[in-house]
Structure formats: C-alpha cells, structure tokens
Enzyme design. Structure first.
Site, PDB file in Angstrom:
ATOM      1  N   ASP A 118       0.804  -1.304  -0.025  1.00 50.35           N
ATOM      2  CA  ASP A 118      -0.042   0.007   0.091  1.00 50.35           C
ATOM      3  C   ASP A 118       0.747   1.227  -0.053  1.00 50.35           C
ATOM      4  OD1 ASP A 118      -1.702   2.007   0.583  1.00 50.35           O
ATOM      5  OD2 ASP A 118      -3.198   0.938   1.991  1.00 50.35           O
ATOM      6  N   LYS A 122      -1.058   9.755   1.310  1.00 52.89           N
ATOM      7  CA  LYS A 122      -1.135  11.047   2.082  1.00 52.89           C
ATOM      8  C   LYS A 122       0.065  11.190   3.098  1.00 52.89           C
ATOM      9  CE  LYS A 122      -6.231  10.994   1.834  1.00 52.89           C
ATOM     10  NZ  LYS A 122      -7.291  10.973   2.817  1.00 52.89           N
ATOM     11  N   GLU A 192       0.496 -11.620  -7.881  1.00 53.20           N
ATOM     12  CA  GLU A 192      -0.549 -11.758  -8.527  1.00 53.20           C
ATOM     13  C   GLU A 192      -1.070 -10.193  -9.243  1.00 53.20           C
ATOM     14  OE1 GLU A 192      -0.584 -14.696  -5.372  1.00 53.20           O
ATOM     15  OE2 GLU A 192      -0.104 -12.626  -5.377  1.00 53.20           O
ATOM     16  N   GLU A 194       1.526  -7.850  -9.748  1.00 53.93           N
ATOM     17  CA  GLU A 194       2.257  -7.655 -10.963  1.00 53.93           C
ATOM     18  C   GLU A 194       1.766  -8.337 -12.326  1.00 53.93           C
ATOM     19  OE1 GLU A 194       6.987  -8.299 -12.129  1.00 53.93           O
ATOM     20  OE2 GLU A 194       6.176  -9.116  -9.912  1.00 53.93           O
TER      21      GLU A 194
END
Length: 212
Positions: A118, A122, A192, A194
């Site tokens: 992830d 922010k 997966e 990628e």
C-alpha cells in the site's frame, strides 16, 4: 484492498501449524531449528496470496522463506498454495509486519521483499509506508551484515519516495529499474498484482537496497 470475508479461514489456519506458525514469538532466534537447516532466511512483508513466495521457494530450495500477512482471508490462499506445492522451505506468519522484532533475532534474516505494498499516498500516513525509516531500522535489526531489501511496485510516487528513503538511511542502491519487464533483469518472479498490472501495460518499478 477490499477483502472478502472467509469465516472458515481461522480454523483452516489453526489446522495447519506446520505452515502458518501459531506463535512466531517462540521461533525468535530458532528459525533454523524449525526449518532443520542452516540455509539463509528471506522474509516477504505483506505476502498477500502467496504466489511470489511459493514460486521463490520452488525455484530456490536452498533458501528458507517466511511470508508475513495479517489478513486471515488473504493468507488462507497463500496457505493453500504452499500446501499444494508441498514445499518445506516456506512458512507463514499471520501477523502484522510492525511486530517483526518480536519474531526475529538480530542477524537472523538475509533479505526482505516488499512487493506492491500500500503506497499510503497522504503525507500524514508516511509512517505507515513499509520503506519509511522506522521500518528500515526494523529490517536492519533482524538482518545479517549487508542484508538486502528488494522492492517492487507499480506506484511511481512510492518508488521515488523509497529511493530517497533508502538513500537517506545510507543504503546502497543497485539494479534500479523504471520498467522491469522491459529491462534485462533475469529471474523475476511475478506476484498476482504484478501480472495484472503488466497485462495492462503499466510499468513495474524495482530496486534493491543494501545495508552498509
């Protein structure tokens, strides 16, 4: 990432303690005993559904792999893959990566993989990025001298941030690729995500960072 609830996941995980280690804190400093050999240990943080780590274990029987994934419903797929592969050089931890220091002793790991994590775009979430300096410190604490962090991502901003973070930490960058699948890099094992991103023609960014 939207997760589909699998109410049977916890029971399945509990029934496979030889693959998903029930209490990894007990393994701290003893992973070579658990694997039954002196082979190097490589850790994937955020192992997802396990395609990468399972294939790596199949291709490199002389390396021990440990995948860390906190979501039950996700690690269940990794468990199924490893069970089907019948590999004995790969284990899973159903834990949060922030707790790494509780599971590994100093100088116990040779390499850390970070695949399609992830990006936490922010600014206020910077400390959650797995290439933030606090995480780099954790990895270094469990790694042998000149340990390596291998990063792959589809997110250009995260990649640029990570290169900067690695450099500020004093790590040596090598094999930096701005478009992995158009490079001459050999031996790439895809995740997966990628596969999905590359089929859409999106560039995959990759680098290796080595502790001095």
């Amino acid at each position: 990432m939207r997760l589909r609830n699998k109410p049977w996941a916890k029971d399945e995980i509990r029934n496979n303690p030889s693959i998903v280690i029930p209490d990894p804190k007990e393994g701290k400093g003893k992973w070579k005993e658990l694997f039954g050999n002196e082979n190097p240990i490589h850790v994937e943080v955020g192992t997802g559904k396990g395609q990468f780590i399972t294939k790596m274990a199949e291709q490199n029987p002389d390396i021990n792999y440990i995948g860390v994934e906190r979501y039950d419903s996700v690690i269940l797929t990794a468990l199924e893959r490893i069970s089907q592969s019948k590999r004995n050089n790969v284990k899973l931890l159903n834990e949060d990566v922030t707790e790494l220091l509780s599971f590994f002793e100093n100088n116990e790991v040779s390499r850390v993989y970070i695949n399609f994590t992830d990006p936490w775009p922010k600014k206020r979430h910077e400390k959650r990025r797995l290439t933030y300096k606090d995480f780099l410190e954790k990895y270094q604490s469990i790694m042998k001298e000149k340990g390596e962090v291998h990063l792959k991502t589809d997110n250009q901003a995260l990649f640029e941030y990570s290169l900067h973070s690695f450099s500020l930490y004093g790590m040596v960058l090598q094999n930096v690729s701005l478009n992995l699948h158009q490079s001459d890099f050999e031996g790439n094992v895809m995740t997966e995500y990628e596969e999905k991103f590359s089929q859409k023609g999106m560039p995959i960014y990759r680098c290796e960072a080595v502790y001095r």
